[in-house]
Each structure stands twice: as structure tokens, then as C-alpha cells.
Design a protein around this motif. Structure first.
Motif, PDB file in Angstrom:
ATOM      1  N   LYS A  13       2.108   4.869   0.576  1.00  0.00           N
ATOM      2  CA  LYS A  13       1.744   5.856   1.601  1.00  0.00           C
ATOM      3  C   LYS A  13       1.292   7.149   0.917  1.00  0.00           C
ATOM      4  O   LYS A  13       2.036   7.734   0.138  1.00  0.00           O
ATOM      5  N   ILE A  14       0.067   7.520   1.167  1.00  0.00           N
ATOM      6  CA  ILE A  14      -0.433   8.779   0.574  1.00  0.00           C
ATOM      7  C   ILE A  14      -0.622   9.783   1.693  1.00  0.00           C
ATOM      8  O   ILE A  14      -1.370   9.541   2.635  1.00  0.00           O
ATOM      9  N   ASN A  15       0.034  10.879   1.538  1.00  0.00           N
ATOM     10  CA  ASN A  15      -0.110  11.937   2.540  1.00  0.00           C
ATOM     11  C   ASN A  15      -1.245  12.874   2.110  1.00  0.00           C
ATOM     12  O   ASN A  15      -1.117  13.636   1.155  1.00  0.00           O
ATOM     13  N   HIS A  16      -2.341  12.739   2.803  1.00  0.00           N
ATOM     14  CA  HIS A  16      -3.513  13.553   2.429  1.00  0.00           C
ATOM     15  C   HIS A  16      -3.376  15.007   2.829  1.00  0.00           C
ATOM     16  O   HIS A  16      -4.179  15.840   2.434  1.00  0.00           O
ATOM     17  N   ASN A  17      -2.442  15.318   3.619  1.00  0.00           N
ATOM     18  CA  ASN A  17      -2.255  16.710   4.061  1.00  0.00           C
ATOM     19  C   ASN A  17      -1.198  17.462   3.241  1.00  0.00           C
ATOM     20  O   ASN A  17      -0.820  18.556   3.604  1.00  0.00           O
ATOM     21  N   SER A  18      -0.777  16.828   2.156  1.00  0.00           N
ATOM     22  CA  SER A  18       0.296  17.481   1.378  1.00  0.00           C
ATOM     23  C   SER A  18      -0.239  18.736   0.685  1.00  0.00           C
ATOM     24  O   SER A  18      -1.416  18.819   0.325  1.00  0.00           O
ATOM     25  N   GLU A  19       0.601  19.722   0.497  1.00  0.00           N
ATOM     26  CA  GLU A  19       0.230  20.972  -0.167  1.00  0.00           C
ATOM     27  C   GLU A  19       1.056  21.127  -1.433  1.00  0.00           C
ATOM     28  O   GLU A  19       2.169  20.610  -1.518  1.00  0.00           O
TER      29      GLU A  19
ATOM     30  N   LYS B 135       0.854  -1.201   0.000  1.00  0.00           N
ATOM     31  CA  LYS B 135       0.000   0.000   0.000  1.00  0.00           C
ATOM     32  C   LYS B 135       0.876   1.232   0.000  1.00  0.00           C
ATOM     33  O   LYS B 135       1.634   1.436   0.957  1.00  0.00           O
TER      34      LYS B 135
END
Lengths: 182, 162
Positions: free
Chosen positions: A8-14, A6
Motif C-alpha cells: 500500500k503506497i500512500n501518495h498523499n504522505s508528507e 501489492k
């Protein structure tokens, strides 16, 4: 047993949106629009009317003895309107208001009354006195051109289809009858 | 010991990003405003200096015609000065001595346009810009002369709103 990978997806990335091309377009558009903009919008007083009204005016002109409405403007006495319908003359006087200027509201009311009794007449003859200011003439032309009230409309017959309809136009055709008096 | 002046270390190859978001906001507002005032009429009329046009509720866009402007000091056709006014009277012999409403230079200028076969303002239309404070006596002279010169179709130029 190995588990499924899986990421790793950082949903808080800008991320930064690149606005430079958008800005470049705007910088080019702004001077073009600045050059072609009309900051003072001008119009002309003309009688470009709906087809039904134009047909009705044409019919009025074909009438052998159409009713004539003549309006005399004087900034000392006020407005006098003479309605001549088949030889019968009717005079309406509108005095100046308390400020000693033309009573535009009253002029509009009287124009509505006249239009109700003469729905087939679209032409008005204007005779301003020499001292009447241009802005007052234009304002009076505005007052008699169209009904301001949406409820007050005037019956008109479509000459082509024969159907009855209504219009807010009162006296869109203005003629300066004393222009050629010299 | 000699004191050495502090020199901050500057990286010459350093790059930085300019924040243009606020500038884009400003341009967007400007663009919307300019699009609203964008002139789409087929004929553009430039306001004459010192001329205050009356306001009207008319919604008709200007059409092609000979542009005559009348301020409280001058009568011009397109950009050519024809006559001067003082106290609402034409001065300098502009008025015909035999006809007190006849403006000679205006008649001659309109005749010239009428005789010019290539002129696009052929159908006898006049776009008349006059100062709102002028009395009808002055306007009448212009309208009278224009009618005499074969321009009976006079369009009164007004401004929208106040």
C-alpha cells in the motif's frame, strides 16, 4: 489462488525536509560575504582599451603632426573646443544651458561630430578653469569617452590584420594640459 | 478545604521540531544579495569619511597604487594626514612660498615612497580620491605635486552609478 502482493503506497504522505544543514552552511557563508562585500562600488578612470584601439592610438602618436583637440571648460562661459588639424584651426563653442550648467548632451553631440571628422584622433586635451567642479570634469570625461548611441560607431583599422572595424570609443585619452602651469 | 494551585503537567522529555523554513528563505535572499555585492576586484579602496566621490560610467577596476584622498578639509596619503584645507585653500604652511601649486608635505611623502625600494606602488601610480564638489584649482595642486614627485600616472577614483 493467491493474488500478487501489492504494498500500500500512500501518495498523499508528507515528509519534512531537513533544512538544518543548509541553514548551517548559510550561517557560515553570510558573515564571510558580509566582510568581503563592497557596498560602494568604486572604479577608476583609466585608458584600458581594446587592442585595436590601443594600436590606433599608437599610430596616432607616431604621426608627425597629428590633429589636436583641445577643450577649455569654464563654468561662466561654457565649453570651447579648438581643433587643430595640420595648422587649420576650427573652434566650436558650447554655451551653458538654461540652468547655467554645462550642456552635457550638446558636448556629447559635438564630440561625436568631431570624432566623425577625425576618426584617427583618440586624445583630447582638457583645460578646466580653476573654479570648475571635479564632478563636472568627470562628467565631461564620460561624455567624450564613448558614444552613447549604439548606432553611432566610428571606423577603425586593425593595424595587424588590416581589416576595418568599428568602435564606440571617441576620446578615451584625456590629458590635463594646464596641470603644470603652476 | 485548602485550595491547591493548578499545576499543568509538563513533560520534561518532550521534544519538538523548530520550523526553520522561513529562516532559510531569509538567508537565501541575504546570500543572493551578498553574492551580488561581493567584491572581486584585486584592490580594495575604503571610502574616506566625509568624501563624496563623483559618479562615472567607467568600467575599469582599481589597480595598485598610492592612495591619496582629498576632502574639503584634509589631504591624506593612505591614512596619514598631510595637510588641512579651509575654503578650498591649503592652510598651515603646506604650500611652498615660491610655488603656489606645490604641496610640500605631499611631495615629501611621495619622495619617501619613491625611495623605498620594497614599495609595491613603484610604477608611479596614484589612486586619487577627491570630493566631487572641490574646484579644479585644488585638484591641480595635488596632481602637479604628484607629477613633480615622479607619479605622473594618476587614476581618478569614482563610484558606479549615482
Amino acid at each position: 489462488m493467491a493474488g500478487r502482493y501489492k504494498p500500500k503506497i500512500n501518495h498523499n504522505s508528507e515528509f519534512d525536509l531537513d533544512l538544518a544543514p543548509l541553514l548551517a552552511v548559510m550561517v557560515k557563508l553570510v558573515p564571510v560575504l558580509l566582510l568581503s562585500s563592497a557596498f560602494v562600488q568604486m572604479m577608476i578612470i583609466e585608458t584600458e582599451l581594446p587592442q585595436v584601439v590601443q594600436d590606433a592610438i599608437a599610430k596616432q602618436e607616431q604621426t608627425a603632426t597629428p590633429a589636436t583637440i583641445s577643450m577649455t571648460l569654464d563654468n561662466k562661459t561654457g565649453v570651447s573646443i579648438v581643433i587643430n588639424d595640420q595648422g587649420k584651426e576650427q573652434i566650436k563653442l558650447i554655451n551653458l544651458n538654461e540652468k547655467n550648467t554645462f550642456d552635457f548632451e550638446k558636448i556629447h553631440q559635438v564630440a561625436q561630430e568631431i570624432k566623425k571628422s577625425h576618426p584617427g584622433v583618440f586624445k583630447i586635451e582638457l583645460n578646466p578653469a580653476a573654479s570648475v567642479q571635479y564632478k563636472d570634469i568627470v562628467k565631461i570625461m564620460d561624455e567624450v569617452r564613448k558614444s552613447k548611441s549604439k548606432e553611432i560607431r566610428f571606423p577603425i583599422k586593425n593595424e595587424k590584420s588590416g581589416e576595418s572595424t568599428s568602435t564606440d570609443y571617441m576620446f578615451p585619452e584625456v590629458i590635463f594640459t594646464n596641470m603644470l602651469e603652476g | 478545604m485548602k485550595r491547591v494551585r493548578f499545576k499543568p503537567e509538563i513533560k520534561r522529555t518532550q521534544s519538538f521540531s523548530l520550523n526553520i523554513t522561513s529562516m532559510t528563505d531569509m538567508f537565501t535572499i541575504l546570500l543572493v544579495f551578498l553574492l551580488q555585492t561581493f567584491a572581486s576586484a584585486e584592490v580594495q579602496i575604503d571610502p574616506v569619511e566625509g568624501l563624496r566621490l563623483p559618479s562615472s560610467t567607467t568600467e575599469k577596476n582599481p589597480v595598485t597604487g598610492v592612495k591619496i584622498s582629498l576632502t574639503n578639509s584634509a589631504l591624506t596619503i593612505e591614512t596619514q594626514l598631510l595637510a588641512q584645507l579651509q575654503n578650498n585653500e591649503f592652510i598651515g604652511g603646506a604650500i611652498d612660498p615660491n610655488d603656489s601649486s606645490f604641496i610640500k608635505p605631499l611631495f615629501e611623502a611621495l619622495q619617501k615612497i619613491n625611495n623605498n625600494k620594497d614599495a609595491k606602488e613603484k610604477p608611479g601610480k596614484i589612486l586619487f580620491q577627491a570630493d566631487q564638489e572641490l574646484p579644479y584649482s585644488v585638484l591641480r595642486k595635488v596632481m602637479y605635486t604628484a607629477s613633480m614627485a615622479g607619479f605622473p600616472n594618476i587614476k581618478l577614483v569614482t563610484v558606479v552609478g549615482n
